[in-house]
Design a protein around this motif. Structure first.
Motif, short mmCIF file in Angstrom:
data_model
loop_
_atom_site.label_atom_id
_atom_site.label_comp_id
_atom_site.label_asym_id
_atom_site.label_seq_id
_atom_site.Cartn_x
_atom_site.Cartn_y
_atom_site.Cartn_z
N MET A 146 0.83 -1.20 0.00
CA MET A 146 0.00 0.00 0.00
C MET A 146 0.87 1.26 0.00
O MET A 146 0.45 2.29 -0.53
N GLU A 168 -8.39 -6.56 -8.13
CA GLU A 168 -9.54 -7.45 -7.99
C GLU A 168 -10.71 -6.69 -7.36
O GLU A 168 -10.52 -5.63 -6.76
N GLU A 174 -12.54 2.17 -6.23
CA GLU A 174 -13.35 3.39 -6.22
C GLU A 174 -12.84 4.37 -5.16
O GLU A 174 -12.82 5.59 -5.38
N ASN A 280 -11.08 -4.96 -13.15
CA ASN A 280 -10.56 -6.11 -12.40
C ASN A 280 -10.10 -7.19 -13.38
O ASN A 280 -9.79 -8.30 -12.99
N ARG A 356 -13.72 -5.52 0.75
CA ARG A 356 -15.17 -5.49 0.91
C ARG A 356 -15.63 -6.70 1.73
O ARG A 356 -16.51 -6.58 2.59
N1 LIG Z 1 -7.58 0.50 1.93
C1 LIG Z 1 -8.83 0.59 2.36
N2 LIG Z 1 -9.11 1.20 3.54
C2 LIG Z 1 -10.37 1.30 3.99
N3 LIG Z 1 -11.45 0.83 3.36
C3 LIG Z 1 -11.25 0.23 2.18
C4 LIG Z 1 -9.94 0.07 1.62
N4 LIG Z 1 -10.05 -0.57 0.45
C5 LIG Z 1 -11.36 -0.80 0.27
N5 LIG Z 1 -12.09 -0.33 1.30
C6 LIG Z 1 -13.56 -0.44 1.46
O1 LIG Z 1 -13.95 -1.67 0.87
C7 LIG Z 1 -15.14 -1.52 0.10
C8 LIG Z 1 -14.86 -1.86 -1.35
O2 LIG Z 1 -14.02 -0.85 -1.92
P1 LIG Z 1 -14.25 -0.29 -3.40
O3 LIG Z 1 -15.71 -0.21 -3.70
O4 LIG Z 1 -13.44 0.92 -3.55
O5 LIG Z 1 -13.61 -1.51 -4.20
P2 LIG Z 1 -13.54 -1.73 -5.77
O6 LIG Z 1 -12.19 -2.28 -6.03
O7 LIG Z 1 -13.95 -0.49 -6.49
O8 LIG Z 1 -14.59 -2.88 -5.96
P3 LIG Z 1 -15.39 -3.32 -7.32
O9 LIG Z 1 -14.33 -3.70 -8.31
O10 LIG Z 1 -16.15 -4.49 -6.84
O11 LIG Z 1 -16.21 -2.15 -7.71
C9 LIG Z 1 -15.58 -0.08 0.30
O12 LIG Z 1 -16.53 -0.03 1.35
C10 LIG Z 1 -14.31 0.64 0.68
O13 LIG Z 1 -14.60 1.76 1.49
#
Ligand SMILES: Nc1ncnc2c1ncn2[C@@H]1O[C@H](COP(=O)(O)OP(=O)(O)OP(=O)(O)O)[C@@H](O)[C@H]1O
Length: 482
Positions: A146, A168, A174, A280, A356
């Motif tokens: 990270m 993934e 987002e 993804n 998530r």
């Molecule tokens: N590093 C992090 N710290 C805190 N919360 C996180 C972190 N990464 C993800 N989350 C939380 O996990 C959930 C999923 O994150 P997000 O929607 O950004 O994922 P994504 O990769 O866009 O997923 P998808 O591809 O399914 O749309 C959200 O509620 C987000 O706030």
């Protein structure tokens, strides 16, 4: 041999010694101090060509000092090192005008290379201080993986480039897109997100670009598109790999020409939108399968950011779990402790749904269990999906099936969610099956490296049926050698 005078500030004498030696060996003159006040005096006196400073020192904080130094010496490059290693440290360093941010521990060779780059850069570059109110954006995790992401984000803050986030599902794509917007130049403009997988394919173009009244059956009024809504701000194109070909062509034209026309419209509309895309999928495979335009890929992939899956950064799990327990507490649910064996179970789990999934687990634990301390058997029971597949490392097979059905369910929920209060148009069953067929065939072809006979076997289809479908769906099959 490089030359230059470097000011080093760190309250840890061992770090001062190590930096002194490494930089002297590289040919620089070095002055060191353990005090913020001394650093300030030196800088104000005009000493030094570059500063390397720790954040927290006994008599002051480098983040308070940075703007002052920048005011009197705007050209002086400042490298900030910190052991705090949070997203906000990286962002603050960037906002206060640091040339580079280095999480501790760091590689000395890398530091010397950064110093060399900073001293040889053209003047005027790097004085990129810009005020922002550091509202805590909850990007949690201090793992090295990270850290790389935070450093990339911090560097991107003052620049408006197109970014492609790869990771993934559930890895935080987002969230990262929002951070890019909230801390970037366009933070006062709108942030508009659109998920390609959640919108029926034949509506995507009108969603993106808007349509004129009567452009197609059902277009009763003129409607604005997401490009128009995002004007002056950021447009987040989620699951870009699911964008249909025609929409891809249209998007490419917008990126090339900076203007678009609505569906059914003729007048070109100028656009000023920063694109952040996410996927993804491995888009290179989609390109090989003829499902994604290579030229569009290169336009979007200007700055790629890879978000690592949670299983590659298990050291972040305790921080993330604590963060989510904190969130559910604010929502009125009781706070819990996780004991160390339970934490070990979580570290061994593969987390196909990534952060998530962890967030959802925490919600379940907070809501369903009365005990204050969560133990290993509870976590094991909760991570045991209904289909008896475990998802634990080393237990491959059936886990994939669960992940797949989970992901289909999530996509369907997203799809329904995309209609808000309404329900989708009729004919859903066949429409969904039609949507599933091309990616399923593409995946089978990818898995068999374009071998149609083996792909037909894998799918359980007659090979002529598969050939016919490939032709009907106008798919390009690329055979690749082993
Ligand atoms: N590093 C992090 N710290 C805190 N919360 C996180 C972190 N990464 C993800 N989350 C939380 O996990 C959930 C999923 O994150 P997000 O929607 O950004 O994922 P994504 O990769 O866009 O997923 P998808 O591809 O399914 O749309 C959200 O509620 C987000 O706030």
């Amino acid at each position: 041999m490089p030359t230059g005078n470097i000011l080093v500030a760190d309250d840890d004498a061992a770090i001062r010694t190590v930096l002194n030696q490494a930089l002297a060996r590289a040919g620089y003159e070095v002055r060191t101090t353990g005090q913020a006040a001394t650093l300030w005096t030196w800088a104000a006196q005009g000493l030094g060509d570059l500063i390397i400073t720790d954040v927290v020192m006994p008599d002051g904080n480098a983040f308070d000092l940075l703007p002052r130094i920048k005011r009197v010496r705007p050209e002086l490059p400042i490298i900030v090192m910190s052991a705090q290693n949070t997203f906000m440290t990286a962002i603050k360093a960037s906002e206060r005008g640091a040339y580079e941010y280095l999480p501790k521990p760091f590689d000395l060779k890398e530091l010397v290379a950064i110093v060399g780059r900073a001293l040889s850069r053209p003047r005027g570059e790097g004085a990129r201080s810009h005020a922002a109110e550091p509202d805590d954006i909850p990007l949690i995790g201090r793992s090295p993986a990270m850290q790389d992401v935070y450093r990339a984000l911090a560097r991107l803050m003052p620049i408006d480039l197109t970014v492609m986030i790869n990771g993934e599902s559930g890895t935080g794509k987002e969230l990262v897109a929002r951070a890019l917007h909230d801390y970037g130049k366009r933070k006062n403009g709108p942030f508009v997100a659109i998920n390609m997988a959640a919108i029926p394919k034949d509506l995507i173009e009108s969603e993106l670009f808007g349509h004129e009244k009567g452009a197609f059956t059902g277009a009763l009024t003129r409607s604005s598109g997401r490009f128009e809504q995002a004007e002056g701000g950021t447009l987040f194109l989620d699951e870009i790999g699911d964008m249909p070909m025609e929409a891809q062509t249209r998007l490419l034209r917008v990126l090339q020409q900076g203007e678009y026309t609505t569906v059914g419209g003729r007048t070109p509309i100028k656009t000023n939108v920063r694109i952040v895309a996410a996927t993804n999928k491995d888009l290179r495979i989609s390109i090989a399968q003829g499902l994604f335009r290579e030229d569009l890929f290169f336009r979007l992939n200007v700055v790629p950011i890879r978000l690592p899956p949670l299983r590659e950064r298990v050291e972040d799990i305790p921080d993330l779990a604590r963060h989510f327990f904190g969130l559910v507490e604010k929502e009125g649910l009781p706070r819990k402790q996780i004991d160390s064996e339970a934490m070990d179970v979580m570290r061994r789990y593969r987390w196909p749904g990534n952060v998530r999934e962890l967030e959802n687990l925490v919600r379940r634990l907070a809501a369903l269990y009365p005990q204050e301390t969560i133990t290993a058997p509870i976590v094991e029971a909760e991570l045991q999906p209904a289909t008896s597949n475990t998802g634990f490392a080393g237990n491959a097979g059936p886990e994939r099936a669960e992940t797949l059905s989970g992901s289909v369910e999530r996509h369907l929920n997203q799809y329904f969610g995309g209609f808000g209060e309404n329900i989708p148009p009729p004919g859903l069953y066949h429409r969904i099956l039609r949507e599933v067929e091309p990616p399923l065939i593409a995946a089978a072809l990818a898995a068999t490296r374009g071998n149609q006979i083996r792909a037909a076997e894998l799918l359980g289809l007659n090979r002529n049926t598969l050939r016919k479908k490939i032709r009907e769906l106008d798919m390009q099959v690329v055979r690749s050698p082993r």
